[in-house]
Design a protein around this motif. Structure first.
Motif, PDB file in Angstrom:
ATOM      1  N   GLY A   1      21.868  23.739  26.625  1.00 17.45           N
ATOM      2  CA  GLY A   1      21.047  24.127  25.733  1.00 17.45           C
ATOM      3  C   GLY A   1      19.543  23.621  26.018  1.00 17.45           C
ATOM      4  O   GLY A   1      19.465  22.748  26.763  1.00 17.45           O
ATOM      5  N   SER A   2      18.724  24.293  25.446  1.00 18.77           N
ATOM      6  CA  SER A   2      17.194  24.047  25.663  1.00 18.77           C
ATOM      7  C   SER A   2      16.462  24.510  24.648  1.00 18.77           C
ATOM      8  O   SER A   2      16.817  25.159  23.704  1.00 18.77           O
ATOM      9  CB  SER A   2      16.920  24.818  27.130  1.00 18.77           C
ATOM     10  N   LYS A   3      15.029  24.197  24.816  1.00 19.81           N
ATOM     11  CA  LYS A   3      14.083  24.681  23.658  1.00 19.81           C
ATOM     12  C   LYS A   3      12.897  25.069  24.184  1.00 19.81           C
ATOM     13  O   LYS A   3      12.575  24.826  25.200  1.00 19.81           O
ATOM     14  CB  LYS A   3      13.932  23.243  22.854  1.00 19.81           C
ATOM     15  N   TRP A   4      12.045  25.849  23.333  1.00 20.82           N
ATOM     16  CA  TRP A   4      10.883  26.309  23.528  1.00 20.82           C
ATOM     17  C   TRP A   4       9.903  25.911  22.482  1.00 20.82           C
ATOM     18  O   TRP A   4      10.337  25.845  21.213  1.00 20.82           O
ATOM     19  CB  TRP A   4      10.760  27.859  23.763  1.00 20.82           C
ATOM     20  N   GLY A   5       8.550  26.092  22.578  1.00 18.35           N
ATOM     21  CA  GLY A   5       7.633  25.699  21.703  1.00 18.35           C
ATOM     22  C   GLY A   5       6.530  24.460  21.979  1.00 18.35           C
ATOM     23  O   GLY A   5       5.707  24.453  21.451  1.00 18.35           O
ATOM     24  N   TYR A   6       7.099  23.748  22.932  1.00 19.55           N
ATOM     25  CA  TYR A   6       6.157  22.676  23.562  1.00 19.55           C
ATOM     26  C   TYR A   6       6.035  22.939  25.081  1.00 19.55           C
ATOM     27  O   TYR A   6       6.930  23.226  25.695  1.00 19.55           O
ATOM     28  CB  TYR A   6       6.737  21.281  23.199  1.00 19.55           C
ATOM     29  N   THR A   7       4.540  22.588  25.440  1.00 20.18           N
ATOM     30  CA  THR A   7       4.720  22.636  26.918  1.00 20.18           C
ATOM     31  C   THR A   7       4.128  21.186  27.284  1.00 20.18           C
ATOM     32  O   THR A   7       3.485  20.521  26.665  1.00 20.18           O
ATOM     33  CB  THR A   7       3.205  23.600  27.002  1.00 20.18           C
ATOM     34  N   TYR A   8       4.629  20.861  28.223  1.00 22.94           N
ATOM     35  CA  TYR A   8       4.537  19.446  29.154  1.00 22.94           C
ATOM     36  C   TYR A   8       3.255  19.824  29.967  1.00 22.94           C
ATOM     37  O   TYR A   8       2.914  20.693  30.619  1.00 22.94           O
ATOM     38  CB  TYR A   8       5.819  19.426  30.068  1.00 22.94           C
ATOM     39  N   VAL A   9       2.198  18.779  29.737  1.00 17.49           N
ATOM     40  CA  VAL A   9       0.889  18.769  30.023  1.00 17.49           C
ATOM     41  C   VAL A   9       0.436  17.681  30.706  1.00 17.49           C
ATOM     42  O   VAL A   9      -0.930  17.372  31.190  1.00 17.49           O
ATOM     43  CB  VAL A   9      -0.028  19.223  28.986  1.00 17.49           C
ATOM     44  N   ALA A  10       1.494  16.550  31.026  1.00 16.57           N
ATOM     45  CA  ALA A  10       0.828  15.371  31.468  1.00 16.57           C
ATOM     46  C   ALA A  10       0.662  15.176  32.733  1.00 16.57           C
ATOM     47  O   ALA A  10       0.433  13.815  33.282  1.00 16.57           O
ATOM     48  CB  ALA A  10       1.885  14.303  30.671  1.00 16.57           C
ATOM     49  N   GLY A  11       1.173  16.069  33.597  1.00 18.36           N
ATOM     50  CA  GLY A  11       1.173  15.980  34.907  1.00 18.36           C
ATOM     51  C   GLY A  11       1.629  15.102  35.724  1.00 18.36           C
ATOM     52  O   GLY A  11       1.319  14.339  36.521  1.00 18.36           O
ATOM     53  N   TRP A  12       3.054  14.530  35.157  1.00 20.37           N
ATOM     54  CA  TRP A  12       3.644  13.247  35.622  1.00 20.37           C
ATOM     55  C   TRP A  12       2.806  11.872  35.773  1.00 20.37           C
ATOM     56  O   TRP A  12       3.180  11.298  36.510  1.00 20.37           O
ATOM     57  CB  TRP A  12       4.205  13.843  37.209  1.00 20.37           C
ATOM     58  N   ARG A  13       2.213  11.970  34.804  1.00 23.85           N
ATOM     59  CA  ARG A  13       1.499  10.613  34.541  1.00 23.85           C
ATOM     60  C   ARG A  13       2.144   9.760  33.308  1.00 23.85           C
ATOM     61  O   ARG A  13       1.994  10.691  31.936  1.00 23.85           O
ATOM     62  CB  ARG A  13      -0.084  10.879  34.318  1.00 23.85           C
ATOM     63  N   VAL A  14       2.360   8.706  33.232  1.00 27.28           N
ATOM     64  CA  VAL A  14       2.779   7.826  32.313  1.00 27.28           C
ATOM     65  C   VAL A  14       1.461   7.641  31.369  1.00 27.28           C
ATOM     66  O   VAL A  14       1.638   7.553  30.107  1.00 27.28           O
ATOM     67  CB  VAL A  14       3.432   6.522  32.873  1.00 27.28           C
TER      68      VAL A  14
END
Length: 297
Positions: free
Chosen positions: A90-103
């Protein structure tokens, strides 16, 4: 394809593994500094994800839950799938990851339930999973989301459904019940659109329960997320997961384990018949306000 491939008559199949804590270096779960090494490169997190996936599979877990916004969770899961033909994805759509692999990123994900975002993200998910994608969900649906009222989006979702993918929603926020009931009523060509409902439900925030029960009574699948409240109930994890599994309207409860030890502890829920007294519920606005204040770490 389709979520119905999951055999819910097998007790361990009722526990799934969610990859929110494994697919990216930062998340809002408590205790990540203890659970994860300081070095969280892409390859280090890929190895950790595969390690937990291997342990889950060996224990009999067969449902795995990702999202486009979980960093590289889809990529990590897709690279593990060869040789595991009997799992349900299962997966989901509607959010985009934008952190650029930064904590320490100021913003980790952005939300958009538009048709354009769906078309882009479903193409990205299908490129990774191909015919292995069984369930695709709207991520964190709320009552005022345009995803509830956009007929063009509904048609696009119905088209995906016609290809054998179960179409569902996940919900978030203090009005989850309202979002679930609104989604239950949506039809395309006289056929209910959404066949699966995933929601936050735990002893501190059980308010979605009646709406989830209604979804179950209508023949829809019900998946519980955040059963240990992003780590707030981690000291009683097996008990609270057992409590969720005991609800007659629940199909699958997700473990959010970031380590094999956490996973083993979560799976002990299958051995508990009476979880005993649990913490009292909080007012939904208070619960969600506290959740929103949890730090990304």
């Amino acid at each position: 394809m389709g979520f119905d491939r999951l055999d819910l008559t097998v007790p361990v199949h009722r526990i799934g593994l969610g990859l929110a804590a494994l697919g990216r270096p930062a998340y809002i779960n408590l205790g990540r500094d203890r659970d994860l090494p300081a070095e969280r490169s892409v390859e280090a997190m890929r190895r950790r994800t595969h390690e937990v996936l291997d342990a889950a599979y060996a224990a009999g877990v067969r449902y795995f839950d990702a999202a486009r916004s979980y960093g590289r969770a889809e990529e990590f899961l897709a690279s593990w799938l060869p040789g595991h033909r009997d799992v349900v994805v299962g997966s989901k759509w509607g959010y985009t990851y934008v952190a650029g692999w930064r904590v320490d990123a100021k913003v980790h994900e952005t939300k958009d339930h538009s048709v354009g975002t769906f078309d882009r993200q479903v193409a990205e998910s299908l490129e990774l999973f191909g015919d292995r994608l069984d369930l695709y969900q709207i991520h964190s649906l709320v009552p005022d989301s345009t995803a509830l009222t956009d007929p063009v989006l509904h048609r696009h979702l119905a088209d995906l459904k016609s290809r054998g993918v179960t179409v569902g929603v996940s919900t978030s926020g203090p009005r989850q019940g309202d979002a679930i009931r609104a989604a239950l009523a949506i039809e395309v060509d006289g056929v209910p659109l959404f066949e699966s409902f995933q929601a936050t439900w735990n002893p501190l925030e059980p308010s979605a329960g009646p709406a989830l029960a209604a979804a179950h009574d209508a023949g829809r699948h019900v998946i519980i997320k955040e059963a240990v409240a992003n780590g707030r109930l981690a000291d009683r994890d097996a008990e609270v997961l057992a409590h969720a599994l005991a609800q007659p309207w629940v199909d699958v409860v997700l473990s959010g384990a970031a380590t094999t030890a956490q996973l083993a502890s979560n799976l002990r829920a299958l051995e508990i018949s009476d979880p005993g007294p649990l913490p009292a519920a909080e007012a939904p606005p208070d619960y969600w306000q506290q959740r929103a204040a949890l730090p990304w770490s």
